[in-house]
Scaffold this motif. Structure first.
Motif, short mmCIF file in Angstrom:
data_model
loop_
_atom_site.label_atom_id
_atom_site.label_comp_id
_atom_site.label_asym_id
_atom_site.label_seq_id
_atom_site.Cartn_x
_atom_site.Cartn_y
_atom_site.Cartn_z
N ASN A 165 0.82 -1.21 0.00
CA ASN A 165 0.00 0.00 0.00
C ASN A 165 0.86 1.27 0.00
OD1 ASN A 165 0.91 -0.38 2.61
ND2 ASN A 165 -1.12 -0.49 3.53
N GLY A 166 2.15 1.09 -0.25
CA GLY A 166 3.03 2.23 -0.51
C GLY A 166 3.26 2.44 -1.99
N GLY A 167 2.68 1.54 -2.83
CA GLY A 167 2.80 1.71 -4.27
C GLY A 167 3.87 0.86 -4.92
N LEU A 168 4.38 -0.14 -4.22
CA LEU A 168 5.32 -1.09 -4.83
C LEU A 168 4.52 -2.26 -5.40
CD1 LEU A 168 8.09 -1.18 -2.06
CD2 LEU A 168 8.11 0.15 -4.18
N TRP A 169 4.84 -2.64 -6.63
CA TRP A 169 4.08 -3.69 -7.32
C TRP A 169 5.00 -4.83 -7.73
CZ3 TRP A 169 -1.04 -3.43 -7.05
CH2 TRP A 169 -1.60 -2.17 -6.72
N ARG A 170 4.75 -6.00 -7.13
CA ARG A 170 5.54 -7.21 -7.40
C ARG A 170 7.02 -6.87 -7.34
NH1 ARG A 170 3.92 -11.39 -11.69
NH2 ARG A 170 4.06 -12.80 -9.92
N TYR A 171 7.41 -6.36 -6.19
CA TYR A 171 8.73 -5.80 -5.96
C TYR A 171 9.61 -6.81 -5.23
CZ TYR A 171 12.22 -2.49 -4.12
OH TYR A 171 13.38 -1.83 -3.80
N LEU A 172 10.78 -7.09 -5.81
CA LEU A 172 11.76 -7.98 -5.18
C LEU A 172 12.49 -7.22 -4.09
CD1 LEU A 172 13.35 -9.90 -8.17
CD2 LEU A 172 12.56 -10.96 -6.04
N ILE A 173 12.16 -7.54 -2.84
CA ILE A 173 12.74 -6.78 -1.74
C ILE A 173 14.19 -7.14 -1.48
CG2 ILE A 173 11.88 -8.40 0.00
CD1 ILE A 173 11.46 -6.02 1.86
N GLY A 174 14.60 -8.35 -1.91
CA GLY A 174 15.99 -8.76 -1.74
C GLY A 174 16.23 -9.67 -0.56
N ASP A 175 15.18 -9.97 0.22
CA ASP A 175 15.31 -10.87 1.36
C ASP A 175 14.89 -12.28 0.97
OD1 ASP A 175 16.11 -8.83 3.00
OD2 ASP A 175 14.14 -8.51 3.89
N THR A 176 15.48 -13.25 1.66
CA THR A 176 15.03 -14.63 1.52
C THR A 176 14.50 -15.13 2.85
OG1 THR A 176 17.22 -15.59 2.00
CG2 THR A 176 16.71 -15.10 -0.29
N VAL A 177 13.45 -15.93 2.81
CA VAL A 177 12.83 -16.46 4.02
C VAL A 177 12.61 -17.96 3.88
CG1 VAL A 177 11.66 -14.27 4.55
CG2 VAL A 177 10.47 -16.02 3.20
N VAL A 178 12.49 -18.60 5.03
CA VAL A 178 12.13 -20.01 5.10
C VAL A 178 10.86 -20.12 5.93
CG1 VAL A 178 12.79 -22.27 6.02
CG2 VAL A 178 14.49 -20.84 4.89
N PHE A 179 9.88 -20.86 5.44
CA PHE A 179 8.67 -21.09 6.23
C PHE A 179 8.93 -22.23 7.21
CE2 PHE A 179 6.84 -18.55 2.95
CZ PHE A 179 5.78 -17.90 3.57
N THR A 180 8.62 -21.99 8.46
CA THR A 180 8.76 -23.01 9.50
C THR A 180 7.43 -23.67 9.82
OG1 THR A 180 8.46 -21.31 11.22
CG2 THR A 180 10.72 -21.80 10.54
N ASN A 181 6.33 -23.04 9.37
CA ASN A 181 4.99 -23.53 9.68
C ASN A 181 4.01 -22.91 8.69
OD1 ASN A 181 2.64 -24.45 11.01
ND2 ASN A 181 3.65 -24.31 12.99
N LYS A 182 2.92 -23.62 8.43
CA LYS A 182 1.86 -23.07 7.56
C LYS A 182 0.54 -22.90 8.30
CE LYS A 182 1.47 -24.31 3.28
NZ LYS A 182 1.35 -25.06 2.00
N GLU A 183 0.48 -23.35 9.54
CA GLU A 183 -0.75 -23.21 10.34
C GLU A 183 -0.40 -22.75 11.75
OE1 GLU A 183 -2.85 -26.93 10.20
OE2 GLU A 183 -3.36 -26.73 8.09
N PRO A 184 -0.17 -21.48 11.95
CA PRO A 184 -0.22 -20.37 10.99
C PRO A 184 1.09 -20.24 10.22
CG PRO A 184 0.30 -19.51 13.15
CD PRO A 184 0.09 -21.00 13.33
N TYR A 185 1.08 -19.27 9.29
CA TYR A 185 2.27 -19.04 8.48
C TYR A 185 3.33 -18.33 9.31
CZ TYR A 185 -0.18 -20.53 4.27
OH TYR A 185 -0.86 -21.27 3.33
N ARG A 186 4.40 -19.06 9.62
CA ARG A 186 5.52 -18.48 10.37
C ARG A 186 6.79 -18.63 9.55
NH1 ARG A 186 3.14 -20.90 15.31
NH2 ARG A 186 2.11 -19.21 16.44
N ILE A 187 7.68 -17.65 9.71
CA ILE A 187 8.89 -17.60 8.88
C ILE A 187 10.12 -17.32 9.73
CG2 ILE A 187 7.71 -16.79 6.79
CD1 ILE A 187 8.63 -13.93 7.54
N LYS A 188 11.27 -17.59 9.11
CA LYS A 188 12.56 -17.11 9.59
C LYS A 188 13.25 -16.45 8.40
CE LYS A 188 13.61 -20.43 13.28
NZ LYS A 188 14.62 -21.43 13.76
N ILE A 189 13.99 -15.39 8.67
CA ILE A 189 14.79 -14.76 7.61
C ILE A 189 16.01 -15.63 7.38
CG2 ILE A 189 16.04 -12.69 6.92
CD1 ILE A 189 14.33 -11.16 9.02
N SER A 190 16.24 -16.00 6.13
CA SER A 190 17.37 -16.88 5.84
C SER A 190 18.53 -16.16 5.18
CB SER A 190 16.93 -18.06 4.96
OG SER A 190 16.31 -17.59 3.78
N GLY A 191 18.31 -14.96 4.67
CA GLY A 191 19.42 -14.23 4.06
C GLY A 191 18.95 -13.17 3.08
#
Length: 504
Positions: free
Chosen positions: A339-365
């Motif tokens: 909602n800042g006006g970025l559209w399909r923007y590659l932020i440059g971060d990588t994440v790993v999902f640790t769970n899907k119920e609920p969706y939880r993540i860790k930053i991987s690099g």
């Protein structure tokens, strides 16, 4: 006392309301994300970008992924520049008056990230409230609202250009914070808005040393610098002597793994640690469980998420997937629509999902901060786990580090070279290196394969940095302050060579 009681009543009411809303998006994640996407498309359908890519004709995710391109900052910069020069309806409805200046693109230029009023209120400020709500819900006996929060941002000076403002995200947030936040935080707005880091640090130390602090918020590396200065100034042995009511550190920006033991020692008592995942582009995750370092992916901040599997990231045609298609344990590059006006923007971060119920993540690099010269695909989360293990086995403590490849030549094979600044050196450096190397092999099968019999990769080369090397290097680069981060991994030697030269 009456004011504090009233404030606590208001806060507790808000907590109950917001926790219910969080539970709702936890129960209905995909529906929440679809609602976010189509709300964004509707809001921006009459913008220049929206008309170009036919937002009005998009009826489902497949249309969106087919019609709207995935972009890097360099791709999107011309539209941002038009908005920054005051043009209306470029990437978001109306005018965008604020831009977060964020350093570090491939062209070594500054990025200007658009901060609309919608993203300011419904993402950044909403996340700040949620952090408090989640913490208070987990710790009903907290005293968070009776004392001060010590916030440590970066350079907090705002600049004007083309009738728009730009500066560090922290500057924009401080400039727009409601008055009641100023009452509950330290240092004051005046001190926080000082620009030169060394002078600002002295002023912060003087001010916060007289406050009664119950919570800290900031980047672990820079907060550690501040806390050491506070102890030096006050002649205290531990932070808990000065601030007996300190109960939590809300941290983000870099991994907390290398700093955990140092914080235990410098604080001198057990406190809570909550990780947050925020950036100039948006606020993405909050640790919602006190005993876990996973973060809940926040789905109702006006950010629509997509993910590119890292094993396919280097292909010319990036294929992103929506939230419902991610797999646990897999590395993804994150793509955001905001909602800042970025559209399909590659932020440059990588994440790993640790769970899907609920969706939880860790930053991987980071998509650009890794080492993959020899096909080893070494990511930051691998490195920091291995460093932590090596510290544990050798009694070491790390302040900062960076790593880079040693390229093959006719006379030598490839390797990884590291320069590490220790606050407590290993009791046996050779054991540290061995544990580090062995742990990387256990964590990363590609690294293990390249290390087999030293055929592609020789053992890691580790240099001990002299005290304050990284601080002096950051100062030399004009990168002191809470928003700046030491680059941990690089696929070339642009960071490590100047550091080795300064190290002598």
């Amino acid at each position: 006392m009456a004011t504090k009681m009233l404030f606590n009543t208001v806060v507790n009411w808000f907590i109950r309301q917001r926790i219910d809303q969080i539970q709702n998006f936890i129960k209905h994640p995909i529906e929440t994300q679809k609602g976010v996407l189509f709300s964004q498309l509707y809001k921006a359908e009459n913008t220049i970008y929206g008309k170009k890519y036919g937002f009005r004709d998009i009826n489902n995710y497949q249309d969106f992924s087919r019609q709207v391109p995935i972009v890097s900052y360099e791709d999107f910069e011309p539209y941002i520049e038009r908005a920054r020069r005051g043009e209306k309806d470029v990437i978001w409805d109306g005018s965008i008056r604020m831009f977060a200046k964020s350093s570090g693109t491939t062209n070594a230029k500054s990025k200007f990230i658009p901060i609309s009023q919608d993203s300011l209120e419904n993402c950044h400020f909403k996340a700040g409230k949620d952090l408090v709500a989640i913490y208070a819900n987990n710790h009903p006996d907290n005293t968070l609202f009776q004392y001060k929060n010590l916030r440590l941002g970066g350079s907090s000076e705002l600049y004007e250009d083309f009738n728009t403002k730009f500066g560090d995200l922290s500057a924009i947030l401080i400039e727009n914070l409601p008055f009641w936040v100023e009452i509950t935080t330290t240092p004051s707005k005046k001190t926080s808005l000082m620009s030169e880091w060394e002078t600002k640090l002295k002023a912060i130390v003087e001010e916060v040393s007289k406050a009664d602090v119950s919570s800290l918020t900031g980047v672990p590396s820079w907060m550690m610098v501040l806390l050491k200065k506070v102890l030096e100034e006050t002649k205290m042995t531990t932070i808990s002597e000065l601030w007996p009511n300190l109960e939590v550190f809300f941290h983000g920006g870099i991994s907390f793994v290398p700093y955990r033991e140092q914080y235990k020692q410098i604080i001198g008592k057990s406190i809570n640690y909550y990780e947050i995942y925020n950036a100039s582009e948006g606020f993405f995750g909050i640790q919602d469980q006190s005993e876990s370092d996973e973060m809940l992916l926040m789905l109702d901040y006006g950010i629509f998420y997509e993910f590119i599997p890292m094993d396919k990231f280097c292909s010319e045609n990036h294929q992103a997937i929506p939230l419902e298609e991610v797999e646990v344990g897999k590395n993804y590059a994150m793509v955001i629509t905001t909602n800042g006006g970025l559209w399909r923007y590659l932020i440059g971060d990588t994440v790993v999902f640790t769970n899907k119920e609920p969706y939880r993540i860790k930053i991987s690099g980071r998509t650009k901060h890794y080492i993959n010269v020899f096909g080893e695909e070494l990511m930051i989360n691998n490195v920091e786990t291995a460093l932590s293990k090596a510290c544990e086995k050798t009694g070491a403590e790390i302040t900062d580090y960076t790593g880079a490849p040693v390229f093959m030549s006719e006379s030598q094979g490839g390797a990884h070279e590291w320069i590490i600044e220790f606050s407590q050196k290993p009791n046996e450096m050779s054991l540290f290196a061995q544990v580090f190397d062995d742990t990387l092999k256990q964590l990363n099968s590609d690294y293990e394969a390249k290390r087999y019999n030293n055929m592609t990769l020789n053992p890691p080369i580790i240099h001990c940095a002299k005290p304050n090397l990284f601080y002096d290097w950051m100062a030399h680069r004009g990168k002191l302050g809470g928003q700046n981060k030491v680059p941990r991994l690089s696929n070339d030697r642009s960071y490590i060579d100047p550091l080795l030269k300064m190290n002598g």
